[in-house]
Design a protein around this motif. Structure first.
Motif, PDB file in Angstrom:
ATOM      1  N   THR A   1       1.065  -1.255   0.447  1.00 36.25           N
ATOM      2  CA  THR A   1       0.090   0.205  -0.082  1.00 36.25           C
ATOM      3  C   THR A   1       0.847   0.957  -0.218  1.00 36.25           C
ATOM      4  O   THR A   1       1.766   1.334   0.508  1.00 36.25           O
ATOM      5  CB  THR A   1      -1.211  -0.084   1.052  1.00 36.25           C
ATOM      6  OG1 THR A   1      -1.228  -1.107   1.836  1.00 36.25           O
ATOM      7  CG2 THR A   1      -2.256   1.337   1.599  1.00 36.25           C
ATOM      8  N   VAL A   2       0.828   2.108  -1.085  1.00 37.33           N
ATOM      9  CA  VAL A   2       1.622   3.524  -0.845  1.00 37.33           C
ATOM     10  C   VAL A   2       0.247   4.500  -0.450  1.00 37.33           C
ATOM     11  O   VAL A   2      -0.199   4.885  -0.953  1.00 37.33           O
ATOM     12  CB  VAL A   2       1.550   3.872  -2.487  1.00 37.33           C
ATOM     13  CG1 VAL A   2       2.867   4.738  -2.237  1.00 37.33           C
ATOM     14  CG2 VAL A   2       2.753   2.510  -2.976  1.00 37.33           C
ATOM     15  N   ARG A   3       0.716   5.364   0.656  1.00 41.60           N
ATOM     16  CA  ARG A   3       0.110   6.092   1.163  1.00 41.60           C
ATOM     17  C   ARG A   3       0.593   7.849   0.726  1.00 41.60           C
ATOM     18  O   ARG A   3       1.929   7.660   0.541  1.00 41.60           O
ATOM     19  CB  ARG A   3       0.087   6.490   2.694  1.00 41.60           C
ATOM     20  CG  ARG A   3      -1.121   5.009   3.005  1.00 41.60           C
ATOM     21  CD  ARG A   3      -0.876   4.739   4.279  1.00 41.60           C
ATOM     22  NE  ARG A   3      -2.053   3.432   4.371  1.00 41.60           N
ATOM     23  CZ  ARG A   3      -1.977   2.675   5.054  1.00 41.60           C
ATOM     24  NH1 ARG A   3      -0.177   1.718   5.053  1.00 41.60           N
ATOM     25  NH2 ARG A   3      -2.439   1.391   5.213  1.00 41.60           N
ATOM     26  N   GLU A   4      -0.349   8.229   0.573  1.00 46.84           N
ATOM     27  CA  GLU A   4       0.320   9.976   0.373  1.00 46.84           C
ATOM     28  C   GLU A   4       0.198  10.706   1.141  1.00 46.84           C
ATOM     29  O   GLU A   4      -1.378  11.244   2.191  1.00 46.84           O
ATOM     30  CB  GLU A   4      -0.966  10.056  -0.786  1.00 46.84           C
ATOM     31  CG  GLU A   4       0.253  12.162  -1.538  1.00 46.84           C
ATOM     32  CD  GLU A   4      -0.470  12.585  -3.202  1.00 46.84           C
ATOM     33  OE1 GLU A   4      -1.154  11.936  -3.542  1.00 46.84           O
ATOM     34  OE2 GLU A   4       0.271  13.468  -3.254  1.00 46.84           O
ATOM     35  N   LYS A   5       0.927  11.467   1.453  1.00 43.36           N
ATOM     36  CA  LYS A   5       1.183  12.560   2.922  1.00 43.36           C
ATOM     37  C   LYS A   5       0.522  14.198   2.235  1.00 43.36           C
ATOM     38  O   LYS A   5       1.201  13.653   1.359  1.00 43.36           O
ATOM     39  CB  LYS A   5       1.861  12.521   4.226  1.00 43.36           C
ATOM     40  CG  LYS A   5       2.123  11.797   5.240  1.00 43.36           C
ATOM     41  CD  LYS A   5       3.239  12.226   5.844  1.00 43.36           C
ATOM     42  CE  LYS A   5       3.622  12.044   7.489  1.00 43.36           C
ATOM     43  NZ  LYS A   5       2.684  10.687   7.354  1.00 43.36           N
TER      44      LYS A   5
ATOM     45  N   PRO B   1      -3.716  22.254   9.278  1.00 47.46           N
ATOM     46  CA  PRO B   1      -2.309  22.836   9.849  1.00 47.46           C
ATOM     47  C   PRO B   1      -1.090  21.428   9.830  1.00 47.46           C
ATOM     48  O   PRO B   1       0.199  21.390   9.459  1.00 47.46           O
ATOM     49  CB  PRO B   1      -2.622  23.276  11.211  1.00 47.46           C
ATOM     50  CG  PRO B   1      -3.311  22.858  11.530  1.00 47.46           C
ATOM     51  CD  PRO B   1      -4.068  22.789  10.832  1.00 47.46           C
ATOM     52  N   PHE B   2      -2.186  20.431   9.415  1.00 52.48           N
ATOM     53  CA  PHE B   2      -1.391  19.024   9.583  1.00 52.48           C
ATOM     54  C   PHE B   2      -0.896  17.854   8.111  1.00 52.48           C
ATOM     55  O   PHE B   2      -1.844  18.755   7.256  1.00 52.48           O
ATOM     56  CB  PHE B   2      -2.678  17.707  10.922  1.00 52.48           C
ATOM     57  CG  PHE B   2      -2.688  18.856  11.863  1.00 52.48           C
ATOM     58  CD1 PHE B   2      -1.139  18.743  12.659  1.00 52.48           C
ATOM     59  CD2 PHE B   2      -3.537  18.517  11.981  1.00 52.48           C
ATOM     60  CE1 PHE B   2      -1.940  19.278  13.476  1.00 52.48           C
ATOM     61  CE2 PHE B   2      -4.148  18.924  13.563  1.00 52.48           C
ATOM     62  CZ  PHE B   2      -3.081  19.256  14.385  1.00 52.48           C
ATOM     63  N   TRP B   3       0.031  17.312   8.080  1.00 51.68           N
ATOM     64  CA  TRP B   3      -0.055  16.282   6.884  1.00 51.68           C
ATOM     65  C   TRP B   3      -0.343  15.190   7.128  1.00 51.68           C
ATOM     66  O   TRP B   3       0.184  14.377   8.261  1.00 51.68           O
ATOM     67  CB  TRP B   3       1.582  16.684   6.769  1.00 51.68           C
ATOM     68  CG  TRP B   3       1.948  17.446   5.840  1.00 51.68           C
ATOM     69  CD1 TRP B   3       2.396  19.129   6.696  1.00 51.68           C
ATOM     70  CD2 TRP B   3       2.111  17.831   4.447  1.00 51.68           C
ATOM     71  NE1 TRP B   3       2.571  19.949   5.805  1.00 51.68           N
ATOM     72  CE2 TRP B   3       2.238  19.698   4.648  1.00 51.68           C
ATOM     73  CE3 TRP B   3       2.269  17.090   3.149  1.00 51.68           C
ATOM     74  CZ2 TRP B   3       2.688  19.913   3.257  1.00 51.68           C
ATOM     75  CZ3 TRP B   3       2.011  18.103   2.549  1.00 51.68           C
ATOM     76  CH2 TRP B   3       2.291  19.489   2.251  1.00 51.68           C
ATOM     77  N   LEU B   4      -1.230  14.499   7.580  1.00 54.58           N
ATOM     78  CA  LEU B   4      -1.858  13.424   7.350  1.00 54.58           C
ATOM     79  C   LEU B   4      -2.171  12.684   6.104  1.00 54.58           C
ATOM     80  O   LEU B   4      -1.848  13.048   5.006  1.00 54.58           O
ATOM     81  CB  LEU B   4      -3.238  14.019   7.447  1.00 54.58           C
ATOM     82  CG  LEU B   4      -3.023  14.213   8.696  1.00 54.58           C
ATOM     83  CD1 LEU B   4      -4.875  14.536   8.728  1.00 54.58           C
ATOM     84  CD2 LEU B   4      -2.905  13.854   9.938  1.00 54.58           C
ATOM     85  N   ASN B   5      -2.350  10.864   6.295  1.00 52.23           N
ATOM     86  CA  ASN B   5      -2.258  10.150   4.950  1.00 52.23           C
ATOM     87  C   ASN B   5      -3.452  10.282   4.531  1.00 52.23           C
ATOM     88  O   ASN B   5      -4.691  10.698   5.410  1.00 52.23           O
ATOM     89  CB  ASN B   5      -1.917   8.992   5.768  1.00 52.23           C
ATOM     90  CG  ASN B   5      -0.095   8.183   5.901  1.00 52.23           C
ATOM     91  OD1 ASN B   5       0.602   8.785   4.802  1.00 52.23           O
ATOM     92  ND2 ASN B   5      -0.626   7.710   7.128  1.00 52.23           N
TER      93      ASN B   5
ATOM     94  N   ASP C   1       2.287   8.851 -10.158  1.00 53.18           N
ATOM     95  CA  ASP C   1       3.087   9.405  -8.356  1.00 53.18           C
ATOM     96  C   ASP C   1       3.107   8.219  -7.545  1.00 53.18           C
ATOM     97  O   ASP C   1       4.429   8.164  -7.724  1.00 53.18           O
ATOM     98  CB  ASP C   1       2.302  10.040  -8.189  1.00 53.18           C
ATOM     99  CG  ASP C   1       2.108  11.475  -8.521  1.00 53.18           C
ATOM    100  OD1 ASP C   1       2.952  11.841 -10.598  1.00 53.18           O
ATOM    101  OD2 ASP C   1       2.348  13.159  -8.693  1.00 53.18           O
ATOM    102  N   PHE C   2       2.173   7.555  -7.617  1.00 50.41           N
ATOM    103  CA  PHE C   2       2.487   6.332  -6.380  1.00 50.41           C
ATOM    104  C   PHE C   2       3.000   5.185  -7.350  1.00 50.41           C
ATOM    105  O   PHE C   2       4.182   4.504  -6.155  1.00 50.41           O
ATOM    106  CB  PHE C   2       1.112   6.206  -6.378  1.00 50.41           C
ATOM    107  CG  PHE C   2      -0.161   6.942  -5.625  1.00 50.41           C
ATOM    108  CD1 PHE C   2      -0.027   6.364  -4.287  1.00 50.41           C
ATOM    109  CD2 PHE C   2      -1.189   7.442  -6.023  1.00 50.41           C
ATOM    110  CE1 PHE C   2      -0.823   7.470  -3.300  1.00 50.41           C
ATOM    111  CE2 PHE C   2      -2.002   8.722  -5.657  1.00 50.41           C
ATOM    112  CZ  PHE C   2      -2.008   8.261  -3.971  1.00 50.41           C
TER     113      PHE C   2
ATOM    114  N   ALA D   1       6.445   6.923  -6.725  1.00 50.89           N
ATOM    115  CA  ALA D   1       7.154   6.670  -5.461  1.00 50.89           C
ATOM    116  C   ALA D   1       7.148   5.289  -5.430  1.00 50.89           C
ATOM    117  O   ALA D   1       8.055   5.176  -4.208  1.00 50.89           O
ATOM    118  CB  ALA D   1       6.070   7.306  -4.869  1.00 50.89           C
TER     119      ALA D   1
ATOM    120  N   ILE E   1      11.323   4.877  -3.313  1.00 45.92           N
ATOM    121  CA  ILE E   1      11.517   4.011  -1.958  1.00 45.92           C
ATOM    122  C   ILE E   1      12.338   3.015  -2.299  1.00 45.92           C
ATOM    123  O   ILE E   1      12.684   2.503  -1.121  1.00 45.92           O
ATOM    124  CB  ILE E   1      10.123   4.595  -1.260  1.00 45.92           C
ATOM    125  CG1 ILE E   1       9.253   5.028  -0.740  1.00 45.92           C
ATOM    126  CG2 ILE E   1       9.900   3.500  -0.262  1.00 45.92           C
ATOM    127  CD1 ILE E   1       7.645   5.799  -1.130  1.00 45.92           C
TER     128      ILE E   1
END
Lengths: 255, 306
Positions: free
Chosen positions: A76-80, A85-89, A146-147, A150, A154
C-alpha cells in the motif's frame, strides 16, 4: 483459414524445437541461509548460449538480461497531504503481487538492448515490473503514475530495487556470468531468476532459475518458536527481562 | 558488528543498539522514568518496523522497572495495595491499547496516531513541568512563602474510598483507576512505560509521598509491561528477542551511571532538565506533523506470499 495455412507453413518450414539459440544457465547456490551475522550475500549466475549446427554466428553479438524478483506481496502506497495545519495520510493505492525485491542485471544499458515497447511487453526493466493488476486498476494506474513512481523510488532508496548494466559479463562470445548481490534486508522467500537472451534488438531465448532466502540456525529457531508458540515465546521474553533486571540490581547493588 | 534480527528481519549494528540502549538507560536512570519515549523514535529512525519497536520495548522497560522496583523495595518504598489497584486498571488499559494499536495499524493511521499522542502527552506534561521547574529555579535562594495551604482535594466527593496505609492516604479508587487505565493504554500504543505520566500525576494530583511514588509506579509498570510483552507476542508477534536483549543489557548499564549522576544534581535543575527533555521530544514530533514531509509517499507491505 488463412491462420490455419500460416500455422501449417510454420510447421513445415521451421524444424522442431524452432529456436536457433538456446540458453543454458546455472547458479552458484540455490539457497541463501540467513544466520545471525548475515549482512548480504553474493550469488553468481553462469550461462551459455547454445547454437545448433544450422545457426550462423551473429555479427552484433549477444545481450543478456537477468531479472531477479523476490517474493511477491501486496504493497500500500500512501500519500501525505496537508489537512489544515497537519500533514496526514490521505490518499492511497494498493499494488497487489508486487515483487519485494527486483534486480535487473545486463551487459549494457537496456535501452541499447531492446526498444522501449518490446521491453514493456516482455517486462524487462525495473519500471515495468510494478503495475497495478487488472484492466480497471491499470487505467487508474496510468492516470496517476505518481504512486507507482513513488513506490519504485522508495524501494530503490532502500536498496531493494536496482538495475546494473555492468553486472553481466561475457567470458567468451557465448559464455557469460552475472553477479547478484542480495542485501541484508532482502525479504525472505522464493526468488525467481529470469534470463533473457537478445540479439539485434529481439528476444531469442529465455530460461528461468530460482533460489530461496531462508532463515537458519538460531534465527530460524527463534522466529519459528515465536510463530508456533506465541504465548510461551512471550513468557520467555518476559523471563529474560526479569533475569536481566534482577542481575543488574545484584551486580550494581550499592549498600 | 552486525547482527540479524529474527523478527524484524533485518541486520543492525549491535554496538549502535547497545549505545542507544545505554544512552536511553542513562537518562532513564537519572530521572527514574522508563525512557521509552526516547527509545521508540530512535529505533524507528534506524529503520526497524514501528510494530516491532513498540512490541520489543515492553520487555526492555520491564527489565529496567524490575531494577528500580528492587532498589525501592530495599528502602521499603513500595505501596503494594496502591500498586495492586493501579495494576488491575493498567492491565485493562494495556489490553485496550494493544487492540487499538492493531486496529490503527490496519487502517494506516498508525504514524499519525503515534505522533499526535506524543505531541499531546509530552507537550502537556513537558510544559507543566517546565513552568513549575522554572518557577522553583527562580525561587532558589529566596525564602519559602510558607507551607502550601491545605485545600479540599478535588476527588474527595467520589465514592469507593480506599485506605492506603503505606502511602498514608484515603482516596477513591475511581480517579486512580482512570489514571492507570490511561497509562496502560498509552504504554501499549506508544511503547512507553508511562512513568513520566504516572509519577507526576501521583505526586501532584494525589499527593502521594515522592519516594513511594517511584517504587510503586516501577512495580506497576513492571507488571503492565510483562503483560504487554505477552499480549504483543500473541497478537502482533512483534517482540524481537535479539533486539530486546541487546537493548536491555545496554540500558541497565546506562541506568546505573544515570542514577549516580542524577543523585548528585540539585532537585530544581533536575526537574528543569527533565522538563526540557520531554518538551523537546514533543516539539520534534509536533514539527513532524506540521512541517512538509521530505517524502509525502510511504510504502507499506500489507501481505506477503511466501
Amino acid at each position: 483459414m488463412r491462420r490455419l495455412l500460416a500455422a501449417l507453413f510454420c510447421l513445415c518450414v521451421l524444424p522442431p524445437l524452432a529456436q536457433a539459440e538456446m540458453l543454458v544457465a546455472a547458479m552458484s547456490r540455490s539457497r541463501i541461509d540467513i544466520t545471525s551475522n548475515f549482512t548480504g550475500a553474493e550469488l553468481a549466475v553462469f550461462g551459455s548460449v547454445e547454437r545448433d549446427a544450422a545457426t550462423i554466428a551473429r555479427a552484433s553479438g549477444y545481450d543478456v538480461v537477468v531479472t531477479v524478483r523476490g517474493p511477491r506481496g501486496a504493497v500500500t502506497v500512501r500519500e501525505k497531504e496537508r489537512v489544515g495545519p497537519f500533514w496526514l495520510n490521505t490518499d492511497s493505492r494498493k499494488y497487489i503481487a508486487t515483487p519485494s525485491f527486483v534486480a535487473v542485471l545486463s551487459n549494457r544499458p537496456l535501452a541499447e538492448i531492446a526498444a522501449a515497447e518490446l521491453r514493456d511487453k516482455l517486462r524487462i526493466g525495473v519500471d515495468t515490473l510494478v503495475t497495478a493488476q487488472g484492466a480497471r486498476s491499470k487505467a487508474i494506474d496510468e492516470e496517476e503514475p505518481d504512486f507507482r513512481r513513488a513506490l519504485i523510488r522508495i524501494r530503490r532508496d532502500q536498496g531493494l530495487f536496482s538495475d546494473r548494466d555492468d553486472a553481466v559479463s561475457f567470458l567468451t562470445p557465448t559464455l557469460f556470468k552475472a553477479t547478484l548481490f542480495v542485501p541484508g534486508a532482502a525479504p525472505l522467500g522464493p526468488y525467481d531468476v529470469d534470463l533473457a537472451l537478445f540479439a539485434d534488438g529481439a528476444q531469442l531465448a529465455k530460461t528461468t532459475l530460482s533460489f530461496r532466502v531462508i532463515k537458519s540456525g538460531s534465527e530460524e529457531a527463534v522466529a519459528a518458536y515465536a510463530r508456533t508458540n506465541p504465548f510461551f515465546y512471550g513468557l520467555a521474553a518476559a523471563a529474560i527481562a526479569l533475569l536481566v533486571g534482577w542481575l543488574a540490581s545484584v551486580v550494581f547493588r550499592r549498600d | 558488528m552486525q547482527i540479524y534480527l529474527p523478527i524484524a528481519e533485518m541486520p543492525v549494528d549491535m554496538f549502535v543498539i547497545l549505545g542507544i540502549g545505554a544512552a536511553v538507560g542513562f537518562i532513564s536512570g537519572m530521572f527514574g522514568i522508563g525512557g521509552g519515549f526516547l527509545l521508540t523514535p530512535a529505533l524507528i529512525f534506524l529503520g526497524i518496523p514501528p510494530a516491532v519497536v513498540v512490541a520489543t520495548q515492553a520487555p526492555q522497560i520491564a527489565a529496567s522497572s524490575l531494577t528500580s522496583t528492587l532498589a525501592a523495595w530495599r528502602k521499603n518504598a513500595v505501596d503494594l495495595k496502591l500498586a495492586g489497584v493501579l495494576l488491575v486498571a493498567g492491565l485493562i488499559g494495556t489490553q485496550l491499547g494493544v487492540m487499538f494499536f492493531n486496529a490503527m495499524s490496519k487502517i494506516g493511521q498508525l504514524d499519525t496516531v503515534i505522533a499526535v499522542s506524543y505531541v499531546a502527552l509530552l507537550g502537556t506534561i513537558g510544559l507543566l513541568m517546565l513552568v513549575e521547574s522554572v518557577r522553583s529555579v527562580l525561587a532558589i535562594g529566596r525564602v519559602k512563602s510558607g507551607a502550601r495551604k491545605h485545600e479540599e482535594s478535588w476527588h474527595a466527593k467520589l465514592p469507593w474510598k480506599m485506605r492506603f496505609e503505606r502511602s498514608g492516604l484515603t482516596i477513591s479508587v475511581l480517579p486512580l483507576g482512570a489514571l492507570a487505565l490511561a497509562v496502560g493504554f498509552a504504554g501499549a500504543v506508544l511503547g512507553i512505560g508511562g512513568g513520566f505520566i504516572m509519577v507526576p500525576a501521583l505526586i501532584y494530583l494525589f499527593r502521594v509521598p515522592t519516594l513511594i511514588v517511584v517504587g510503586t509506579s516501577s512495580l506497576q509498570i513492571l507488571f503492565t509491561m510483562l503483560a504487554a510483552t505477552i499480549l504483543h507476542a500473541v497478537t502482533d508477534r512483534g517482540v524481537d528477542l535479539f533486539l530486546g536483549s541487546i537493548l536491555m543489557v545496554g540500558s541497565v548499564f546506562g541506568a546505573q551511571f544515570g542514577a549516580r549522576a542524577g543523585a548528585q544534581m540539585r532537585g530544581e535543575y533536575f526537574r528543569l532538565l527533565l522538563a526540557l527533555l520531554i518538551f523537546s521530544v514533543a516539539l520534534r514530533f509536533g514539527l513532524d506533523l506540521v512541517a512538509p514531509p521530505i517524502d509525502p509517499f510511504t510504502a507499506t507491505v500489507t501481505e506477503t506470499h511466501r
